[in-house]
Design a protein around this motif. Structure first.
Motif, mmCIF file in Angstrom:
data_model
loop_
_atom_site.group_PDB
_atom_site.id
_atom_site.type_symbol
_atom_site.label_atom_id
_atom_site.label_comp_id
_atom_site.label_asym_id
_atom_site.label_seq_id
_atom_site.Cartn_x
_atom_site.Cartn_y
_atom_site.Cartn_z
ATOM 1 N N VAL A 158 41.366 49.734 43.548
ATOM 2 C CA VAL A 158 40.938 49.418 44.494
ATOM 3 C C VAL A 158 40.318 47.724 44.802
ATOM 4 O O VAL A 158 40.200 47.052 45.190
ATOM 5 C CB VAL A 158 39.514 50.604 44.407
ATOM 6 C CG1 VAL A 158 38.317 49.467 45.419
ATOM 7 C CG2 VAL A 158 39.316 51.563 44.718
ATOM 8 N N LYS A 159 40.121 47.874 43.249
ATOM 9 C CA LYS A 159 39.550 46.002 42.833
ATOM 10 C C LYS A 159 41.067 45.529 42.776
ATOM 11 O O LYS A 159 40.765 43.991 43.300
ATOM 12 C CB LYS A 159 40.076 45.831 40.960
ATOM 13 C CG LYS A 159 38.429 46.411 40.781
ATOM 14 C CD LYS A 159 37.990 46.623 38.832
ATOM 15 C CE LYS A 159 36.863 46.918 38.897
ATOM 16 N NZ LYS A 159 36.425 46.677 37.818
ATOM 17 N N ARG A 160 42.074 45.496 42.598
ATOM 18 C CA ARG A 160 43.211 44.937 42.571
ATOM 19 C C ARG A 160 43.738 44.953 44.642
ATOM 20 O O ARG A 160 43.713 43.183 45.376
ATOM 21 C CB ARG A 160 44.898 45.765 42.654
ATOM 22 C CG ARG A 160 45.418 44.853 42.679
ATOM 23 C CD ARG A 160 46.886 45.331 42.526
ATOM 24 N NE ARG A 160 47.127 47.511 42.764
ATOM 25 C CZ ARG A 160 47.794 47.428 43.445
ATOM 26 N NH1 ARG A 160 48.158 46.510 44.512
ATOM 27 N NH2 ARG A 160 47.968 48.914 44.190
ATOM 28 N N LEU A 161 43.190 46.126 45.420
ATOM 29 C CA LEU A 161 43.037 45.651 46.871
ATOM 30 C C LEU A 161 42.319 44.783 47.491
ATOM 31 O O LEU A 161 42.164 43.501 48.345
ATOM 32 C CB LEU A 161 43.193 46.907 47.646
ATOM 33 C CG LEU A 161 44.943 47.815 47.306
ATOM 34 C CD1 LEU A 161 43.953 48.937 48.087
ATOM 35 C CD2 LEU A 161 45.270 47.256 48.169
ATOM 36 N N ILE A 162 41.152 44.857 46.795
ATOM 37 C CA ILE A 162 39.772 43.514 46.980
ATOM 38 C C ILE A 162 40.106 42.183 47.087
ATOM 39 O O ILE A 162 39.962 41.121 47.936
ATOM 40 C CB ILE A 162 38.597 43.588 46.716
ATOM 41 C CG1 ILE A 162 38.501 45.431 46.832
ATOM 42 C CG2 ILE A 162 37.872 42.887 46.313
ATOM 43 C CD1 ILE A 162 36.852 46.039 46.327
ATOM 44 N N GLU A 163 40.795 41.874 45.573
ATOM 45 C CA GLU A 163 41.292 40.979 44.748
ATOM 46 C C GLU A 163 43.090 40.198 45.449
ATOM 47 O O GLU A 163 41.570 39.455 46.814
ATOM 48 C CB GLU A 163 42.336 40.556 43.314
ATOM 49 C CG GLU A 163 40.850 40.574 42.690
ATOM 50 C CD GLU A 163 41.301 40.351 41.262
ATOM 51 O OE1 GLU A 163 42.594 40.226 40.997
ATOM 52 O OE2 GLU A 163 40.815 40.688 40.536
ATOM 53 N N GLU A 164 43.586 41.151 46.419
ATOM 54 C CA GLU A 164 44.760 40.682 47.365
ATOM 55 C C GLU A 164 44.044 40.543 48.756
ATOM 56 O O GLU A 164 44.664 39.427 49.371
ATOM 57 C CB GLU A 164 45.888 41.752 47.831
ATOM 58 C CG GLU A 164 46.543 41.725 46.241
ATOM 59 C CD GLU A 164 47.423 43.369 47.365
ATOM 60 O OE1 GLU A 164 47.444 43.624 47.917
ATOM 61 O OE2 GLU A 164 47.718 44.021 45.672
ATOM 62 N N SER A 165 43.479 41.316 49.116
ATOM 63 C CA SER A 165 42.517 41.049 50.357
ATOM 64 C C SER A 165 41.818 39.699 50.447
ATOM 65 O O SER A 165 41.830 38.468 51.834
ATOM 66 C CB SER A 165 41.499 42.173 51.051
ATOM 67 O OG SER A 165 40.628 42.139 50.532
ATOM 68 N N LYS A 166 41.255 39.261 49.210
ATOM 69 C CA LYS A 166 40.569 37.708 48.993
ATOM 70 C C LYS A 166 40.931 36.741 49.656
ATOM 71 O O LYS A 166 41.094 35.959 49.559
ATOM 72 C CB LYS A 166 39.170 37.672 47.861
ATOM 73 C CG LYS A 166 38.080 38.282 48.427
ATOM 74 C CD LYS A 166 37.449 38.443 47.083
ATOM 75 C CE LYS A 166 36.511 39.453 46.971
ATOM 76 N NZ LYS A 166 35.117 39.354 45.825
ATOM 77 N N SER A 167 41.955 36.742 48.756
ATOM 78 C CA SER A 167 43.175 35.888 48.398
ATOM 79 C C SER A 167 44.311 35.833 49.396
ATOM 80 O O SER A 167 44.846 34.594 50.111
ATOM 81 C CB SER A 167 44.360 36.050 47.366
ATOM 82 O OG SER A 167 44.843 37.147 47.233
ATOM 83 N N GLU A 168 44.432 36.622 50.715
ATOM 84 C CA GLU A 168 45.485 36.270 51.511
ATOM 85 C C GLU A 168 44.486 35.825 52.439
ATOM 86 O O GLU A 168 43.064 35.610 52.798
ATOM 87 C CB GLU A 168 45.679 37.502 52.307
ATOM 88 C CG GLU A 168 47.100 38.256 51.801
ATOM 89 C CD GLU A 168 47.567 39.721 51.787
ATOM 90 O OE1 GLU A 168 47.096 39.787 53.402
ATOM 91 O OE2 GLU A 168 47.599 40.429 51.315
#
Length: 173
Positions: A159-169
């Motif tokens: 979940v943390k990784r997905l949140i970070e990915e969504s912020k970075s994109e």
């Protein structure tokens, strides 16, 4: 007229015949010797009849005596038969009461056996269910593993990784 004359002659002949048979004494109708002979004959016949009646009476007494003895013997036989029947009836009543007690005891035993069979059936059903559960447990475990492996499991890190990915994109809006 002839008839009338015939009738008068007939009456006169009969009257003369009856007058000739009459004795001098109007009280005596039969000669004494004839009367005595008849009386002796009657007496002898009467004596013979009386002897025969006495003999018959004696025979009847003997016969009655025999019948009384037979009746007495039959009464004794009937008394013995009644006593035997009473003994048999008492014995039968005792046997019937014993049978009734045996039937009651047997009925109680059958009831107890039914209860024990019911308990045994319940135990067997419980045992079969437990064996079924034990036999099914590995299959259930495999099913749960298969089900767990089929579903993607999302962890907190995912979940943390997905949140970070969504912020970075960059967002294309």
């Amino acid at each position: 007229m002839k008839k009338f004359m015939m009738m008068i002659m007939f009456v006169l002949v009969i009257c003369g015949a009856s007058y000739g048979a009459e004795t001098a004494d109007p009280e005596i109708y039969v000669r004494k010797e004839v009367f005595n002979a008849h009386m002796e004959s009657i007496n002898s016949k009467f004596d013979a009849i009386m002897r025969e009646m006495k003999q018959m009476r004696e025979e009847m007494r003997e016969e009655i005596k025999g019948i009384k003895e037979e009746l007495k013997a039959q009464r004794e036989e009937i008394k013995q038969v009644r006593e035997e029947m009473n003994k048999e009836i008492k014995s039968l009543r005792q046997d019937i009461s014993n049978i009734a007690a045996s039937v009651a005891a047997l009925s109680q035993r059958v009831h107890d056996i039914d209860a024990r069979i019911g308990d045994t059936q319940n135990f067997l059903y419980l045992l079969i269910v437990m064996l079924g559960i034990l036999m099914a447990l590995p299959m259930v475990q495999k099913f749960l593993e298969w089900n767990a492996s089929r579903k993607p499991s999302i962890t907190l890190e995912d979940v943390k990784r997905l949140i970070e990915e969504s912020k970075s994109e960059p967002r294309n809006a």
